[in-house]
Design an enzyme around this catalytic site. Sequence first.
Site, PDB file in Angstrom:
ATOM      1  N   GLU A 207       0.720  -1.237   0.163  1.00 26.12           N
ATOM      2  CA  GLU A 207       0.050  -0.067   0.156  1.00 26.12           C
ATOM      3  C   GLU A 207       0.727   1.231  -0.154  1.00 26.12           C
ATOM      4  OE1 GLU A 207      -2.797  -0.503   3.173  1.00 26.12           O
ATOM      5  OE2 GLU A 207      -3.427  -2.365   2.196  1.00 26.12           O
ATOM      6  N   LYS A 339     -15.611  -1.766   2.743  1.00 31.57           N
ATOM      7  CA  LYS A 339     -14.920  -2.284   1.584  1.00 31.57           C
ATOM      8  C   LYS A 339     -15.860  -2.613   0.518  1.00 31.57           C
ATOM      9  CE  LYS A 339     -10.455  -3.486   3.596  1.00 31.57           C
ATOM     10  NZ  LYS A 339      -9.581  -4.287   4.535  1.00 31.57           N
TER      11      LYS A 339
END
Length: 429
Positions: A207, A339
Site C-alpha cells: 500500500e 470495502k
Amino acid sequence: MADTTIEAITAREVLDSRGNPTIEVDVYLESGDMGRAIVPSGASTGAFEALELRDGDKSRYGGKGVLKAVENVNTTIAEALEGEDAADQMRIDRMLIDLDGAENKGRLGANAILGVSLACAKAAAAAHGLPLYRYLGGIHAHVLPVPMMNILNGGKHAQNSTDFQEFMIMPVGAPSFREALRWGSEIYQSLKKVIHDRGGSTNVGDEGGFAPSLPTNEAALQIIVEAVERAGYQLGDQVMLAMDPACTELYKDGKYHLEREGRSLTSAEMVEYWADIAARYPLISLEDGLAEEDWEGWKLLRARLGDRIQLVGDDFLVTNVKRLARAISEQAANSILIKLNQIGTLTETLDAITMANRAGWTAVVSHRSGESEDVTIADLVVATNAGQIKTGAPARTDRVAKYNQLLRIEEELDSAAHYAGMGAFRVAR
C-alpha cells in the site's frame, strides 16, 4: 432524458497492483454511454467476506486467474441484465444477488457481481451527465475526507517488519483536502529520511508504506512521531495517529501472539495494551484491535476506549449489515470500515454506511491491498459524506489515483467543498 437501458455487458481479466489477475467490467447503454469498473482484492481477508471467485488452475497465474468470473459476467449476468435499466441500482443489485443465490456470492463470484454493480452505476452517471459522486450522493455530497495514510507497513503487507499491519497518519488539522494531502506527503518523505538516517530499508509494502525491519512494534510509532515533528507538524493537534494491527492474524488458541515482543496476551490484556498505547500517543483510530470472532473482547474494548478512540471493525464486520447490526446492539466497536468487495454490491455497501450513521457510528471508506487505477472509492466517500478515506500512502499510482481524484472533486465543488477534519470523528479528544 438519455436512455439508460443496458445494451451490453462485457468483462475481461486484467492485472491489479500486485500483478495478480482481477476482473474489469464494461457496461454499455442504449444512450451510447459506458461505465467501467475494476474490482480490488485483499491480502488479509475476513472469514465472513463475500467470496472472490478464482479459477484454481495452477497452470495459469498460480491458480489466481479469474476466467470463470469473467465468463459468468459475459454469459449468465449479461443475459439476465441486458434490457434492464442501469439507473435502477437497487433492482440491478437485487437481480445480481438473486442470480447468484449463495449467501457469500460464491457461485458467480463477488468479484463478478461487484464489477457489474459498479459499472452500471458509472454508466448511469455518464448518461445523466453527472460525476459519480454527484449521481450517487445528490446535491448534498460535499464533504472531503480526512485521509488515513498508511505510511508504515508490517504484518501481512510486509516481511520482517512489525506484528501489526498498518501505522497511519491523519492530517485532521488541515484547512482543506489539498493541504491535508500535502501534509501527509511531506510527512511520508520525512519518514523516508528518518528510516534512511537510522540505516533502515525504505522498501515499500503493498500500500505504498515503508516496511523497515524494526525491533519492537512501538518502534514504528516512535519513528512516525519523529517524522511528523521533523516535517514541522504538531502531533496531537494537526496530525493524529491511527493503527490497523489486523489482530485476527495474531489470534491463535484464545491468545494474541506478539512475536516481535515475545508475548502472548488474553483479550483483556490486549485491551489494556491498547489503552496504554492510547495514553502515550495521540491515537485517534484503531482498526481490528481484536480478532474477528472475539466478540467479548470487542465489547470490553468499546467499554474501555470507545469514548476516546474510533474503534473500527474491518475483518470483524466485513461491510456486512447483519454483523454490523449485532455489533451495534452489543456495543462492540463504534465504526465500520467500508470495502466494496467485502459485501459485493453498491446497494449493500450504501446500506451499511446508512446503518452505521443512524447508530451514531462513523464509516471509513477503504481500498484493498490489491488495487488498480479505478477511483470509485474516491467518489463514494464524497457521495456519502463519510468523512474518512483509507487508501494507502501518498505513493504508487494505484493509491495516488484516488487522492488525485479527490483533488479534482474538491476543485469542482469549489466553495461548497468542506474538509471533514476533526469533525469526521465522534469521539472526545
